[in-house]
Write a protein that holds these residues in place. Sequence first.
Motif, PDB file in Angstrom:
ATOM      1  N   SER A  97       0.851  -1.032   0.065  1.00  0.00           N
ATOM      2  CA  SER A  97      -0.018   0.041   0.012  1.00  0.00           C
ATOM      3  C   SER A  97       0.813   1.185  -0.042  1.00  0.00           C
ATOM      4  CB  SER A  97      -0.837   0.106   1.212  1.00  0.00           C
ATOM      5  OG  SER A  97      -1.801  -1.218   1.325  1.00  0.00           O
ATOM      6  N   LEU A  98       1.933   1.145   0.780  1.00  0.00           N
ATOM      7  CA  LEU A  98       2.863   2.444   0.941  1.00  0.00           C
ATOM      8  C   LEU A  98       3.513   2.703  -0.480  1.00  0.00           C
ATOM      9  CD1 LEU A  98       4.398   1.901   4.349  1.00  0.00           C
ATOM     10  CD2 LEU A  98       2.646   3.814   3.554  1.00  0.00           C
ATOM     11  N   LEU A  99       3.879   1.456  -1.142  1.00  0.00           N
ATOM     12  CA  LEU A  99       4.495   1.902  -2.701  1.00  0.00           C
ATOM     13  C   LEU A  99       3.696   2.351  -3.466  1.00  0.00           C
ATOM     14  CD1 LEU A  99       6.597  -1.811  -2.905  1.00  0.00           C
ATOM     15  CD2 LEU A  99       7.364   0.495  -2.574  1.00  0.00           C
ATOM     16  N   GLN A 100       2.153   1.825  -3.582  1.00  0.00           N
ATOM     17  CA  GLN A 100       1.031   2.438  -4.252  1.00  0.00           C
ATOM     18  C   GLN A 100       0.954   4.099  -3.777  1.00  0.00           C
ATOM     19  OE1 GLN A 100      -2.352   0.358  -4.981  1.00  0.00           O
ATOM     20  NE2 GLN A 100      -1.658  -1.413  -3.961  1.00  0.00           N
ATOM     21  N   ALA A 101       1.040   4.205  -2.617  1.00  0.00           N
ATOM     22  CA  ALA A 101       0.909   5.681  -2.072  1.00  0.00           C
ATOM     23  C   ALA A 101       1.801   6.615  -3.037  1.00  0.00           C
ATOM     24  CB  ALA A 101       0.755   6.037  -0.691  1.00  0.00           C
ATOM     25  N   PHE A 102       3.011   5.958  -3.185  1.00  0.00           N
ATOM     26  CA  PHE A 102       4.235   6.690  -3.908  1.00  0.00           C
ATOM     27  C   PHE A 102       4.056   6.781  -5.091  1.00  0.00           C
ATOM     28  CE2 PHE A 102       8.236   6.072  -6.104  1.00  0.00           C
ATOM     29  CZ  PHE A 102       8.762   7.623  -5.861  1.00  0.00           C
ATOM     30  N   ALA A 103       3.544   5.577  -5.900  1.00  0.00           N
ATOM     31  CA  ALA A 103       3.489   5.585  -7.191  1.00  0.00           C
ATOM     32  C   ALA A 103       2.300   6.238  -7.902  1.00  0.00           C
ATOM     33  CB  ALA A 103       3.769   4.023  -7.656  1.00  0.00           C
ATOM     34  N   SER A 104       1.273   5.934  -7.316  1.00  0.00           N
ATOM     35  CA  SER A 104      -0.166   6.555  -7.650  1.00  0.00           C
ATOM     36  C   SER A 104      -0.122   7.999  -8.392  1.00  0.00           C
ATOM     37  CB  SER A 104      -1.301   6.523  -6.730  1.00  0.00           C
ATOM     38  OG  SER A 104      -1.343   5.131  -6.314  1.00  0.00           O
ATOM     39  N   PRO A 105       0.497   8.920  -7.453  1.00  0.00           N
ATOM     40  CA  PRO A 105       0.465  10.401  -8.088  1.00  0.00           C
ATOM     41  C   PRO A 105       1.332  10.403  -9.695  1.00  0.00           C
ATOM     42  CG  PRO A 105       0.657  10.415  -5.878  1.00  0.00           C
ATOM     43  CD  PRO A 105       1.089   8.834  -6.416  1.00  0.00           C
ATOM     44  N   ILE A 106       2.444   9.527  -9.660  1.00  0.00           N
ATOM     45  CA  ILE A 106       3.169   9.589 -10.744  1.00  0.00           C
ATOM     46  C   ILE A 106       2.696   8.927 -11.891  1.00  0.00           C
ATOM     47  CG2 ILE A 106       5.423   8.707 -11.754  1.00  0.00           C
ATOM     48  CD1 ILE A 106       6.645   8.784  -8.743  1.00  0.00           C
ATOM     49  N   ILE A 107       1.989   7.819 -11.813  1.00  0.00           N
ATOM     50  CA  ILE A 107       1.310   7.309 -12.715  1.00  0.00           C
ATOM     51  C   ILE A 107       0.200   8.048 -13.209  1.00  0.00           C
ATOM     52  CG2 ILE A 107      -0.479   5.254 -13.371  1.00  0.00           C
ATOM     53  CD1 ILE A 107       1.625   3.541 -11.527  1.00  0.00           C
ATOM     54  N   GLY A 108      -0.655   8.533 -12.325  1.00  0.00           N
ATOM     55  CA  GLY A 108      -1.601   9.707 -12.801  1.00  0.00           C
ATOM     56  C   GLY A 108      -1.265  10.834 -13.526  1.00  0.00           C
ATOM     57  N   HIS A 109      -0.045  11.299 -13.237  1.00  0.00           N
ATOM     58  CA  HIS A 109       0.389  12.462 -14.176  1.00  0.00           C
ATOM     59  C   HIS A 109       0.910  12.232 -15.250  1.00  0.00           C
ATOM     60  CE1 HIS A 109       2.831  16.200 -14.829  1.00  0.00           C
ATOM     61  NE2 HIS A 109       3.657  15.467 -15.079  1.00  0.00           N
ATOM     62  N   LEU A 110       1.336  10.890 -15.432  1.00  0.00           N
ATOM     63  CA  LEU A 110       1.958  10.469 -16.709  1.00  0.00           C
ATOM     64  C   LEU A 110       0.650  10.169 -17.746  1.00  0.00           C
ATOM     65  CD1 LEU A 110       4.853   7.825 -15.846  1.00  0.00           C
ATOM     66  CD2 LEU A 110       4.912  10.208 -16.820  1.00  0.00           C
ATOM     67  N   SER A 111      -0.409   9.725 -16.953  1.00  0.00           N
ATOM     68  CA  SER A 111      -1.585   9.544 -17.819  1.00  0.00           C
ATOM     69  C   SER A 111      -2.176  10.755 -18.425  1.00  0.00           C
ATOM     70  CB  SER A 111      -2.723   8.783 -17.076  1.00  0.00           C
ATOM     71  OG  SER A 111      -3.159   9.558 -16.285  1.00  0.00           O
ATOM     72  N   ASP A 112      -2.154  11.818 -17.692  1.00  0.00           N
ATOM     73  CA  ASP A 112      -2.700  13.028 -18.253  1.00  0.00           C
ATOM     74  C   ASP A 112      -1.645  13.367 -19.457  1.00  0.00           C
ATOM     75  OD1 ASP A 112      -4.838  13.406 -16.405  1.00  0.00           O
ATOM     76  OD2 ASP A 112      -3.395  14.318 -14.812  1.00  0.00           O
ATOM     77  N   ARG A 113      -0.424  13.328 -19.242  1.00  0.00           N
ATOM     78  CA  ARG A 113       0.566  14.073 -20.141  1.00  0.00           C
ATOM     79  C   ARG A 113       0.739  12.856 -21.384  1.00  0.00           C
ATOM     80  NH1 ARG A 113       6.698  15.947 -18.679  1.00  0.00           N
ATOM     81  NH2 ARG A 113       7.297  16.730 -20.790  1.00  0.00           N
ATOM     82  N   TYR A 114       0.828  11.737 -21.156  1.00  0.00           N
ATOM     83  CA  TYR A 114       1.037  10.741 -22.461  1.00  0.00           C
ATOM     84  C   TYR A 114      -0.371   9.733 -22.973  1.00  0.00           C
ATOM     85  CZ  TYR A 114       5.892  11.945 -21.282  1.00  0.00           C
ATOM     86  OH  TYR A 114       6.972  12.682 -21.068  1.00  0.00           O
ATOM     87  N   GLY A 115      -1.175   9.940 -22.293  1.00  0.00           N
ATOM     88  CA  GLY A 115      -2.298   9.355 -22.551  1.00  0.00           C
ATOM     89  C   GLY A 115      -2.925   8.197 -21.563  1.00  0.00           C
ATOM     90  N   ARG A 116      -4.321   7.915 -21.432  1.00  0.00           N
ATOM     91  CA  ARG A 116      -4.756   6.965 -20.521  1.00  0.00           C
ATOM     92  C   ARG A 116      -4.130   5.438 -20.878  1.00  0.00           C
ATOM     93  NH1 ARG A 116      -5.806  10.874 -17.672  1.00  0.00           N
ATOM     94  NH2 ARG A 116      -7.584  11.847 -17.768  1.00  0.00           N
ATOM     95  N   ARG A 117      -4.024   5.366 -22.304  1.00  0.00           N
ATOM     96  CA  ARG A 117      -3.876   3.854 -22.651  1.00  0.00           C
ATOM     97  C   ARG A 117      -2.232   3.755 -22.373  1.00  0.00           C
ATOM     98  NH1 ARG A 117      -5.031   2.225 -28.770  1.00  0.00           N
ATOM     99  NH2 ARG A 117      -3.242   3.754 -29.185  1.00  0.00           N
ATOM    100  N   THR A 118      -1.378   4.544 -22.849  1.00  0.00           N
ATOM    101  CA  THR A 118       0.026   4.414 -22.399  1.00  0.00           C
ATOM    102  C   THR A 118       0.101   4.078 -20.992  1.00  0.00           C
ATOM    103  OG1 THR A 118       0.539   5.807 -24.208  1.00  0.00           O
ATOM    104  CG2 THR A 118       2.265   5.369 -22.656  1.00  0.00           C
ATOM    105  N   ALA A 119      -0.413   4.749 -20.182  1.00  0.00           N
ATOM    106  CA  ALA A 119      -0.365   4.506 -18.660  1.00  0.00           C
ATOM    107  C   ALA A 119      -0.819   3.324 -18.203  1.00  0.00           C
ATOM    108  CB  ALA A 119      -0.869   5.487 -17.983  1.00  0.00           C
ATOM    109  N   LEU A 120      -1.912   2.961 -18.892  1.00  0.00           N
ATOM    110  CA  LEU A 120      -2.722   1.644 -18.417  1.00  0.00           C
ATOM    111  C   LEU A 120      -1.763   0.368 -18.979  1.00  0.00           C
ATOM    112  CD1 LEU A 120      -5.137   0.392 -17.387  1.00  0.00           C
ATOM    113  CD2 LEU A 120      -6.303   0.322 -19.633  1.00  0.00           C
TER     114      LEU A 120
END
Length: 417
Positions: A97-120
């Motif tokens: 859970s703590l690793l997800q807490a660290f990674a979730s904002p980064i993955i979310g930002h990348l999805s805004d910048r490079y697209g949802r499908r790429t991040a998914l």
Amino acid sequence: MAVAVEPAVRKKVLRVVFISLLLDLVSFTFILPLFPSLLEFYRSQEAPIEFSSARKSPSVLAHILSYLNAYKASFSRPIDSRYDIVLLGGALGSLFSLLQAFASPIIGHLSDRYGRRTALLFSMTGNILSVLLWVMATDFRTFLLSRIVGGLSEGNVQLAIAIATDISDEKQRGATMALVGICFSIKTLPSKVASAKLAASNTKTTTNGHPAIKTNGTTKAPAKPFTRTNSHFLLNLTHLTFILFFSGMEFSLPFMTFDLFGYTSARNGRLLGYMGLIASLLQGGITRRLPPLLSVRIGVVSCLLALFLLARIDTQAGLYLATTLLAVTTATVVTGLNALSSFEAGEDERGAKLGNLRSWGQFGRGVGPLLFTSVYWWAGREVAYSIGGMGVLGVSMVVFFGLKDPGKGKKIVEVEL
């Protein structure tokens, strides 16, 4: 405002999102029933009481168990050794859970910048790698690495919510969030057959891109002023505080049922299965029709009642009544908070905002079990659940008097770039 999407297209995309999300949740949860036997195997292999001359230093698992034993020894009453594997599983769950807490904002930002499908696709690749490491793990070190990789790449939930929100208007938002919530509720009943079928379906659907899922990460129109009703800080803080107490109570429940009623793992499984079934029925039939703020309010009140009930029950009828209330909570609060957060985010920031919401919640899930069980063993059941109830009472005050329905008392603010 969401981009207009034809009903047939929206239905197709939601089907893809539902399948990919359910596959992710099932792949995460089907390992959970195996945790006790897996950890017991690794402990017998790598953490003997006395180390032979061939092993010059303790293994990673031996170090972890020594810290857990020191933690157990700090309590005023002895903790039976049968809880060692439970505590080890809880420690690994907190790490995840703590690793997800660290990674979730980064993955979310990348999805805004490079697209949802790429991040998914990135997230799913990490999930696949995590499972492969687990399958090949003949030692605890590799098994631990698989959990670390899985925690750092876990983004399917927030991305599914972002994609579903992108193709939903405000009237459809609550029902869309309930669809995601149904996946969480039924994840307590994973099966290998379902995993195989979903894996086959997901291989086809995620490789065939759809315009509704894809976002342009190279060029963006200038951000427009966006109307917010609730601050994301307040929503994130509400999520963190609620999950902190709820996850702690959830983790301590098997200890309580054993102490009071002598429940075995099988009976605890039936109890949790009952809760998951009720939550699924509620989300499929009721939650999706509720305004998100009303959904959150119903859920926190149900959780408050359940906690105060758990502090005092001495019958199994009381236990199942409290479990029913917790099923209502499971079906409403997180679903409603996700919907509220999506209302308060513009299209070019939605992934990051939902990622932050999930990050705060996962931080609460990472530390909640440790704090709650510490109070449980130090001061007893009544004190632990009463403190939890007081905490949720504070959350209820924020939900009833601090949060507003989207559209009331709006304030124009600039969307952050």
